[in-house]
Scaffold this motif. Structure first.
Motif, mmCIF file in Angstrom:
data_model
loop_
_atom_site.group_PDB
_atom_site.id
_atom_site.type_symbol
_atom_site.label_atom_id
_atom_site.label_comp_id
_atom_site.label_asym_id
_atom_site.label_seq_id
_atom_site.Cartn_x
_atom_site.Cartn_y
_atom_site.Cartn_z
ATOM 1 N N GLU A 407 36.897 24.575 40.249
ATOM 2 C CA GLU A 407 36.110 24.877 41.383
ATOM 3 C C GLU A 407 36.423 26.166 41.980
ATOM 4 O O GLU A 407 35.705 27.156 42.246
ATOM 5 N N ILE A 408 37.975 26.162 42.449
ATOM 6 C CA ILE A 408 38.138 27.036 43.210
ATOM 7 C C ILE A 408 38.308 28.413 42.312
ATOM 8 O O ILE A 408 37.942 29.507 42.842
ATOM 9 N N LEU A 409 38.682 28.443 40.992
ATOM 10 C CA LEU A 409 38.681 29.883 40.424
ATOM 11 C C LEU A 409 37.372 30.145 39.915
ATOM 12 O O LEU A 409 36.881 31.476 39.968
ATOM 13 N N ASP A 410 36.333 29.246 39.671
ATOM 14 C CA ASP A 410 34.867 29.530 39.676
ATOM 15 C C ASP A 410 34.574 30.095 40.911
ATOM 16 O O ASP A 410 33.627 31.079 40.689
ATOM 17 N N ALA A 411 34.834 29.985 41.856
ATOM 18 C CA ALA A 411 34.265 30.544 43.150
ATOM 19 C C ALA A 411 34.966 31.970 43.410
ATOM 20 O O ALA A 411 34.255 32.587 44.110
ATOM 21 N N LEU A 412 36.046 32.369 42.954
ATOM 22 C CA LEU A 412 36.661 33.492 42.927
ATOM 23 C C LEU A 412 35.674 34.990 42.978
ATOM 24 O O LEU A 412 35.724 35.735 43.608
ATOM 25 N N PRO A 413 34.983 34.824 41.643
ATOM 26 C CA PRO A 413 34.231 36.129 41.458
ATOM 27 C C PRO A 413 32.868 36.094 42.805
ATOM 28 O O PRO A 413 33.101 37.231 43.099
ATOM 29 N N THR A 414 32.673 34.869 43.176
ATOM 30 C CA THR A 414 31.579 35.339 44.051
ATOM 31 C C THR A 414 32.251 35.576 45.500
ATOM 32 O O THR A 414 31.938 36.577 46.208
ATOM 33 N N VAL A 415 33.366 35.043 45.560
ATOM 34 C CA VAL A 415 33.939 35.457 46.845
ATOM 35 C C VAL A 415 34.738 36.999 47.068
ATOM 36 O O VAL A 415 34.185 37.625 47.810
ATOM 37 N N SER A 416 34.996 37.535 45.726
ATOM 38 C CA SER A 416 35.404 38.776 45.706
ATOM 39 C C SER A 416 34.303 39.788 45.835
ATOM 40 O O SER A 416 34.307 40.755 46.681
ATOM 41 N N ALA A 417 33.132 39.387 45.150
ATOM 42 C CA ALA A 417 31.874 40.113 45.292
ATOM 43 C C ALA A 417 31.548 40.345 46.911
ATOM 44 O O ALA A 417 31.141 41.557 47.294
ATOM 45 N N LYS A 418 31.419 39.031 47.445
ATOM 46 C CA LYS A 418 30.972 39.107 48.943
ATOM 47 C C LYS A 418 31.972 40.268 49.747
ATOM 48 O O LYS A 418 31.779 40.603 50.770
ATOM 49 N N LEU A 419 33.304 39.975 49.457
ATOM 50 C CA LEU A 419 34.438 40.594 50.241
ATOM 51 C C LEU A 419 34.317 41.910 50.092
ATOM 52 O O LEU A 419 34.439 42.940 51.071
ATOM 53 N N ARG A 420 33.859 42.485 49.008
ATOM 54 C CA ARG A 420 33.729 44.050 48.608
ATOM 55 C C ARG A 420 35.166 44.675 49.165
ATOM 56 O O ARG A 420 34.844 45.775 49.354
ATOM 57 N N LYS A 421 36.204 43.985 48.674
ATOM 58 C CA LYS A 421 37.486 44.696 48.806
ATOM 59 C C LYS A 421 37.931 44.923 47.418
ATOM 60 O O LYS A 421 37.878 44.333 46.593
ATOM 61 N N LYS A 422 38.618 46.067 47.351
ATOM 62 C CA LYS A 422 39.191 46.361 45.966
ATOM 63 C C LYS A 422 40.085 45.643 45.492
ATOM 64 O O LYS A 422 40.387 45.094 44.311
ATOM 65 N N LYS A 423 41.131 45.273 46.607
ATOM 66 C CA LYS A 423 42.391 44.847 46.218
ATOM 67 C C LYS A 423 42.613 43.721 47.247
ATOM 68 O O LYS A 423 42.167 43.683 48.346
ATOM 69 N N SER A 424 42.945 42.612 46.738
ATOM 70 C CA SER A 424 43.448 41.154 47.680
ATOM 71 C C SER A 424 44.763 40.655 47.494
ATOM 72 O O SER A 424 45.326 40.854 46.326
ATOM 73 N N LEU A 425 45.321 40.354 48.500
ATOM 74 C CA LEU A 425 46.570 39.450 48.274
ATOM 75 C C LEU A 425 46.048 38.022 48.005
ATOM 76 O O LEU A 425 45.338 37.556 48.573
ATOM 77 N N LEU A 426 46.527 37.481 46.760
ATOM 78 C CA LEU A 426 46.061 35.952 46.239
ATOM 79 C C LEU A 426 47.187 35.086 46.584
ATOM 80 O O LEU A 426 48.286 35.202 45.928
ATOM 81 N N ILE A 427 47.013 34.099 47.452
ATOM 82 C CA ILE A 427 47.885 33.058 47.759
ATOM 83 C C ILE A 427 47.874 31.726 46.932
ATOM 84 O O ILE A 427 46.822 31.296 46.935
ATOM 85 N N CYS A 428 48.905 31.554 46.161
ATOM 86 C CA CYS A 428 49.008 30.228 45.438
ATOM 87 C C CYS A 428 49.841 29.262 45.948
ATOM 88 O O CYS A 428 50.835 29.717 46.693
#
Ligand SMILES: Nc1ncnc2c1ncn2[C@@H]1O[C@H](COP(=O)(O)OP(=O)(O)OP(=O)(O)O)[C@@H](O)[C@H]1O
Length: 570
Positions: A407-428
């Protein structure tokens, strides 16, 4: 330099050096250093508008009187308590440098060569406020425990001091990445005679040891684990690395290096074992040789309790030299609110297999209510159990899908698109193998890189095509990531606790921090954990990202946690 010399032998009282204690003792009635300075500045400008030198000298004297008066007034107001002024203990100390003097590094005791190199190679010509305060104390031969905000130049300042003094120094870095950053700084400043000691490949470690065998350098920058490795490897030679000759020991991010996250864990951290070993060694050898007392520089960024100060006192690290605690804690009205970078924006989203929504919580408390909630004994007990619960889950769940659900990985594209940031730091989560998550990202169509010493310029590099820089929380202390604007945490295990949130939010000027949760793994208990993390880190409100909010059983939530937070949490 002349100006600074002119204020030698003036009492340290009045520089706000104990402002942390004053704030804790008197809370709202505390002396506000900046107000005092501004009012005194105005008075002096009226009195003598032409002479800068006399303004500065007078300003210092007036400030002292003013602060003393304020402290006395605060004490009188606080009639119920029989508290003594926290300044009492420091009344007789002398410092050589006025921390408010806006001079160069040289004016604060740093060598002319380093001052010149900083200017020429890095375009750094003036110390920050925080560096001025720390250096004015260290260069007066006094130990310091500084509560400093992130990115205020503390690590640079400890290194510059170590490089400027005559005598041996050891700097303890919280992580290898933070240490390699200091190594880069030394290269830029063209500094030699510094050893960098950290766990690495066999070949690298052998090279480090060869350098030590040839000559013990004046300055060693090390991780505590590596120092302990070297000491135990050479235990037949207690004078190896000449630790008994150390004059200065700097501990960067000391709260991270020395304090245990879990109250119930009592084992000593490597940094504590190492410091006690060095103290013991000095004590043993000083009976036969004339050994200088050790000066300490502790920097604390995340913890706002007295835990570290208590630890220093219990371990008697302040016995050979006086130690001054400095640093303002409470800039806002309530102590807890001062922790998180207030310019950071935090969004929390929750996803199931169908859609992603903004996470819903009861309205976050404000004012003194926050303090009563975070200090409630049952609340604290809940926090300890929550930590245990997360750790047990991490120990049990070994597969990626258990640590970061689909569910978290599925949500990533939506979050990325909403953020409109080219690059992000991804914390695991800490326990994950980063390679595994990078493979998942590739499947989702994203390119990513693992955080390392070569990715320092990831966010500023225009040629860098990867979208995510992947890291775990424990890699972040002491690390500078220039140009960072967005951080995404994959699940509650990645966020961990309030300190991690404060650490992440302090990584850049005004970052956008997004936490993605999975609907199926977020029960009411996880919801309450998140509410407490937000309260403890001083988050005032959440920033919606999606525009549509999720639902949960508010009534059941209230019933379940009313004992801990009282009726007001509705
Ligand atoms: N006086 C200064 N003026 C301008 N930039 C500085 C100054 N001192 C340090 N810097 C730069 O600021 C950045 C942060 O410095 P440093 O790592 O020393 O801060 P810090 O407070 O230790 O950070 P952290 O929060 O990661 O522990 C570095 O890029 C450093 O080169």
């Amino acid at each position: 330099m002349f100006l600074n010399s002119s204020i030698r032998r003036t009492s340290i009282n009045g520089l706000g050096v104990c402002s942390r204690w004053i704030h804790q003792s008197f809370q709202r009635d505390a002396v506000s250093e900046s107000n005092v300075i501004t009012s005194v500045k105005k008075q002096n400008l009226k009195r003598n508008p032409k002479s800068n030198r006399s303004i500065r000298r007078n300003r210092y004297n007036d400030l002292r009187v003013q602060v003393e008066r304020d402290v006395i007034e605060s004490l009188e107001k606080n009639k119920k308590s029989s508290l003594k002024s926290p300044h009492d203990k420091y009344n007789r100390l002398k410092i050589k440098f006025d921390p408010r003097f806006e001079g160069s590094f040289k004016d604060f005791g740093i060598s002319s060569r380093l001052d010149r190199q900083l200017h020429e190679k890095l375009d750094i010509s003036r110390p920050t406020d925080n560096q001025r305060r720390i250096l004015s104390i260290l260069c007066s031969g006094i130990s310091v425990l500084a509560v400093a905000s992130q990115r205020s130049g503390s690590s640079t300042c400890l290194l510059l001091y170590a490089l400027s003094i005559r005598g041996r120094s050891l700097l303890l870095a919280p992580t290898t990445l933070a240490l390699l950053q200091l190594q880069k700084l030394c290269h830029s400043l063209e500094v030699q005679d510094v050893a960098f000691l950290y766990r690495s490949s066999e070949e690298d470690e052998l090279n480090q040891e060869k350098q030590l065998d040839l000559k013990t350098p004046q300055v060693m920058v090390a991780t505590p684990q590596r120092m302990l490795d070297l000491i135990s490897k050479n235990n037949s030679d207690p004078l190896y690395m000449r630790l008994h000759e150390l004059k200065f020991l700097g501990v960067d991010d000391a709260d991270i290096q020395l304090l245990n996250d879990n109250k119930k864990v009592v084992h000593e951290r490597p940094a504590q074992i190492l410091i006690n070993y060095i103290m013991k060694l000095k004590e043993t050898i000083s009976s036969t040789k004339n050994i200088q007392p050790l000066q300490f520089g502790f920097i604390e960024t995340l913890d706002i309790s007295n835990k570290l100060l208590n630890m220093i006192e219990e371990n008697k690290w302040n016995v050979s030299r006086t130690l001054l605690p400095i640093g303002l804690l409470a800039k806002g009205d309530v102590l807890a609110r001062a922790r998180i970078n207030q310019s950071a924006r935090l969004s929390i989203v929750i996803g199931d297999s169908r859609k992603v929504l903004d996470f819903k919580l009861p309205p976050l408390s404000t004012g003194m209510e926050v303090l009563s909630k975070i200090r409630s004994p049952i609340g604290k007990e809940f926090d300890e159990n929550a930590k245990k619960h997360l750790t047990t889950q991490l120990q049990k769940d070994k597969t990626l899908s258990q640590l970061i659900s689909d569910e978290i990985l599925d949500a990533l594209p939506t979050v990325s698109a909403k953020l409109r940031k080219k690059k992000s730091l991804l914390i695991c989560p800490d326990s994950i193998t980063i390679r595994t998550i990078m493979e998942q990202l590739t499947k989702l169509g994203y390119s990513s890189k693992q955080l390392s010493s070569s990715t320092a310029n990831f966010f500023n590099d225009e040629n860098e095509q990867s979208q995510f820089l992947v890291s775990t929380p424990s890699q972040l202390p002491g690390l500078n990531l220039e140009g960072l604007a967005s951080v995404i945490c994959l699940g509650l295990h990645a966020l961990k606790d309030a300190k991690t949130l404060v650490l992440i939010a302090g990584k850049s000027q005004s970052p956008r921090v997004t936490l993605i949760l999975s609907k199926s793994k977020t029960t009411l208990v996880e919801r309450f954990m998140i509410e407490r993390i937000l309260l403890k880190s001083g988050v005032a409100s959440l920033t919606p990202l999606i525009g549509e909010t999720d639902n949960y059983d508010e009534k059941a939530y209230q019933v379940l946690f009313s004992d801990i937070h009282g009726e007001t949490s509705s």
